[in-house]
Design a protein around this motif. Structure first.
Motif, PDB file in Angstrom:
ATOM      1  N   ALA A 189       1.031  -1.154  -0.035  1.00  0.00           N
ATOM      2  CA  ALA A 189      -0.075  -0.121  -0.176  1.00  0.00           C
ATOM      3  C   ALA A 189       0.487   1.331  -0.180  1.00  0.00           C
ATOM      4  CB  ALA A 189      -1.101   0.195   0.659  1.00  0.00           C
ATOM      5  N   PHE A 190       0.299   2.503  -0.257  1.00  0.00           N
ATOM      6  CA  PHE A 190       1.114   3.551  -0.638  1.00  0.00           C
ATOM      7  C   PHE A 190       0.201   4.196   0.123  1.00  0.00           C
ATOM      8  CE2 PHE A 190       1.474   7.855  -2.563  1.00  0.00           C
ATOM      9  CZ  PHE A 190       3.138   7.243  -2.427  1.00  0.00           C
ATOM     10  N   TYR A 191       1.224   5.312   1.208  1.00  0.00           N
ATOM     11  CA  TYR A 191       0.790   6.534   2.033  1.00  0.00           C
ATOM     12  C   TYR A 191       0.889   8.199   1.560  1.00  0.00           C
ATOM     13  CZ  TYR A 191      -1.080   2.545   5.159  1.00  0.00           C
ATOM     14  OH  TYR A 191      -1.512   1.398   5.412  1.00  0.00           O
ATOM     15  N   MET A 192       0.364   8.881   1.124  1.00  0.00           N
ATOM     16  CA  MET A 192       1.233   9.933   0.901  1.00  0.00           C
ATOM     17  C   MET A 192       0.557  11.591   2.086  1.00  0.00           C
ATOM     18  SD  MET A 192       1.166  11.507  -2.764  1.00  0.00           S
ATOM     19  CE  MET A 192       1.872  13.207  -3.256  1.00  0.00           C
ATOM     20  N   GLN A 193       0.701  12.297   1.875  1.00  0.00           N
ATOM     21  CA  GLN A 193       0.969  13.225   3.216  1.00  0.00           C
ATOM     22  C   GLN A 193       0.969  14.801   2.629  1.00  0.00           C
ATOM     23  OE1 GLN A 193       2.596  12.007   6.848  1.00  0.00           O
ATOM     24  NE2 GLN A 193       1.242  13.851   8.106  1.00  0.00           N
ATOM     25  N   PRO A 194       0.715  15.577   1.801  1.00  0.00           N
ATOM     26  CA  PRO A 194       1.340  16.468   1.187  1.00  0.00           C
ATOM     27  C   PRO A 194       1.405  17.788   2.507  1.00  0.00           C
ATOM     28  CG  PRO A 194      -1.138  16.818   1.300  1.00  0.00           C
ATOM     29  CD  PRO A 194      -1.256  14.761   2.394  1.00  0.00           C
ATOM     30  N   TYR A 195       1.556  19.039   2.284  1.00  0.00           N
ATOM     31  CA  TYR A 195       2.593  20.216   2.642  1.00  0.00           C
ATOM     32  C   TYR A 195       1.433  20.768   3.160  1.00  0.00           C
ATOM     33  CZ  TYR A 195       5.033  23.910   4.408  1.00  0.00           C
ATOM     34  OH  TYR A 195       5.457  25.196   5.153  1.00  0.00           O
ATOM     35  N   ASN A 196       0.356  20.908   2.116  1.00  0.00           N
ATOM     36  CA  ASN A 196      -0.725  21.686   3.399  1.00  0.00           C
ATOM     37  C   ASN A 196      -1.721  21.110   3.972  1.00  0.00           C
ATOM     38  OD1 ASN A 196       0.248  23.906   1.894  1.00  0.00           O
ATOM     39  ND2 ASN A 196      -0.148  23.968   0.037  1.00  0.00           N
ATOM     40  N   ASP A 197      -1.775  19.507   3.658  1.00  0.00           N
ATOM     41  CA  ASP A 197      -2.831  19.469   3.856  1.00  0.00           C
ATOM     42  C   ASP A 197      -2.024  17.671   4.753  1.00  0.00           C
ATOM     43  OD1 ASP A 197      -5.255  16.927   5.561  1.00  0.00           O
ATOM     44  OD2 ASP A 197      -6.434  19.081   4.433  1.00  0.00           O
ATOM     45  N   GLN A 198      -1.699  17.731   6.475  1.00  0.00           N
ATOM     46  CA  GLN A 198      -1.521  16.790   6.918  1.00  0.00           C
ATOM     47  C   GLN A 198      -2.170  15.614   6.863  1.00  0.00           C
ATOM     48  OE1 GLN A 198       2.505  16.729   8.244  1.00  0.00           O
ATOM     49  NE2 GLN A 198       2.185  18.326   6.395  1.00  0.00           N
ATOM     50  N   THR A 199      -3.546  15.776   6.693  1.00  0.00           N
ATOM     51  CA  THR A 199      -4.065  14.116   6.243  1.00  0.00           C
ATOM     52  C   THR A 199      -3.364  13.617   5.308  1.00  0.00           C
ATOM     53  OG1 THR A 199      -6.274  15.481   6.582  1.00  0.00           O
ATOM     54  CG2 THR A 199      -6.303  13.310   5.137  1.00  0.00           C
ATOM     55  N   ILE A 200      -3.891  11.740   6.172  1.00  0.00           N
ATOM     56  CA  ILE A 200      -2.837  11.097   5.293  1.00  0.00           C
ATOM     57  C   ILE A 200      -3.626   9.809   4.531  1.00  0.00           C
ATOM     58  CG2 ILE A 200      -1.487   8.994   5.327  1.00  0.00           C
ATOM     59  CD1 ILE A 200      -0.280  10.194   7.513  1.00  0.00           C
ATOM     60  N   THR A 201      -3.495  10.196   2.691  1.00  0.00           N
ATOM     61  CA  THR A 201      -4.401   9.142   1.799  1.00  0.00           C
ATOM     62  C   THR A 201      -3.444   8.177   1.453  1.00  0.00           C
ATOM     63  OG1 THR A 201      -5.019  11.605   0.725  1.00  0.00           O
ATOM     64  CG2 THR A 201      -4.848   9.074  -0.521  1.00  0.00           C
ATOM     65  N   ARG A 202      -4.547   6.149   1.750  1.00  0.00           N
ATOM     66  CA  ARG A 202      -3.811   5.858   2.119  1.00  0.00           C
ATOM     67  C   ARG A 202      -4.719   5.166   0.602  1.00  0.00           C
ATOM     68  NH1 ARG A 202      -6.168   0.260   2.645  1.00  0.00           N
ATOM     69  NH2 ARG A 202      -4.485  -1.365   3.825  1.00  0.00           N
ATOM     70  N   VAL A 203      -3.858   4.090  -0.457  1.00  0.00           N
ATOM     71  CA  VAL A 203      -4.583   3.959  -1.274  1.00  0.00           C
ATOM     72  C   VAL A 203      -3.930   1.883  -1.227  1.00  0.00           C
ATOM     73  CG1 VAL A 203      -4.832   3.230  -3.558  1.00  0.00           C
ATOM     74  CG2 VAL A 203      -4.091   5.787  -2.838  1.00  0.00           C
TER      75      VAL A 203
END
Length: 328
Positions: free
Chosen positions: A287-301
């Motif tokens: 799985a891949f998790y991404m956490q952007p600068y402008n919103d620290q919410t982590i997206t998991r796919v």
């Protein structure tokens, strides 16, 4: 400029995490590439195939370009800047797999089942000077590669040839070369998580100010050598956790120590390097998790069978938290 680090849970689950530190807005998002996807190449008309599916940070620029990700066999990789030391072939070589630097990561994730297999196949690979779309420059890169056995390597191509090196510390940043970073760790053997003992100087007893003195002298700036030392220390001493969720959380805290806020690192041309996102590649799920600068919410796919066998690549929108909880 970026930082990468591997991590293992108490149950043996493997992770590769990275920061993407750059001034130019890259605009990446999670993109899943299905099996048997064909990539075009700027080095040859035939392009190359990717038999294996993978997911990572990508963008469609008349064809997808990825800079990190994990494939269906648990191989993960990330491309990091290697300015001043990357050296590529001037022209394609007949009979070889010819790739531009920005294409190497997609070939790796789409074609190998282990870090060892990549090493076995490197003799057939030529990295060619060819400009990347959007940036319009030959991107100087080196790569960290890890698999779910825990094997971790660094791939660098310099003037004296291609180097594929075991990574004993599970960390990689940017220039200088990887071997230099390993030697530089000898300058920091005094670092430790517990405080140093009190000292006697003549008739004076010198007492430590308290916990944390063991890390006195650890470099705190944003240069590549300093980020390397800091991340090696964090990886070595951050507590080991059991679950996948706890591992992503631990990695997030480790990378906090090298995240670059906007405005604190200004280049000679006035552009501002900052951490555009953090990515976490979970190799055992995969799985891949991404956490952007402008919103620290982590997206998991998760790389599901449906994504692996889809007719075309699948893009995902990053999750956002629109507002804070109101506390009166």
């Amino acid at each position: 400029m970026c930082t990468s680090v591997t991590y293992q849970t108490t149950g043996g689950d493997q992770f590769l995490a990275r920061t993407m530190d750059f001034a130019f807005e890259l605009g990446g998002r999670p993109v899943a590439i299905p099996r048997q996807h064909h990539f075009s190449s700027v080095t040859n008309a035939a392009g190359f195939d990717a038999p294996y599916s993978f997911i990572g940070t990508g963008r469609n620029l008349n064809g997808y370009i990825h800079v990190d990700g994990v494939n269906e066999y648990g191989v993960s990789a990330a491309a990091l800047y290697f300015a001043g030391q990357a050296h590529y072939a001037a022209t394609p070589v007949d009979g070889q797999i010819n790739l531009a630097p920005h294409e190497v990561l997609m070939w790796i994730l789409g074609n190998v089942k282990s870090a060892q297999e990549l090493g076995d196949r490197l003799a057939s690979l030529t990295i060619v000077e060819a400009a990347a779309p959007l940036l319009n420059i030959v991107v100087p890169l080196h790569w960290i590669i890890s698999d779910k056995s825990g094997a971790t390597y660094v791939l660098e191509q310099q003037a004296d040839g291609m180097h594929y090196m075991k990574n004993p510390v599970g960390v990689m940043t940017n220039s200088p070369d990887f071997d230099w970073h390993l030697k530089n760790l000898s300058n920091y053997v005094q670092l430790q998580p517990d405080q140093h003992a009190d000292r006697q100087y003549g008739d004076l007893a010198v007492n430590a100010f308290g916990p944390g003195t063991g890390a006195l002298g650890m470099p705190g700036d944003f240069t590549s050598p300093s980020r390397f030392v800091r991340t090696v220390f964090m990886r070595e001493h951050t507590e080991t956790v059991a679950t996948i969720g706890a591992a992503v959380n631990a990695l997030s805290h480790m990378l906090n120590s090298v995240e670059i806020p906007k405005g604190v690192k200004i280049k000679a041309d006035g552009s501002v390097d900052y951490t555009q996102y953090r990515a976490y590649m979970s190799m055992n799920e995969p799985a891949f998790y991404m956490q952007p600068y402008n919103d620290q919410t982590i997206t998991r796919v998760a790389l599901t069978p449906a994504l692996m066998t889809a007719a075309r690549p699948t893009e995902f929108t990053l999750a956002t938290t629109q507002q804070f909880n109101q506390v009166n």
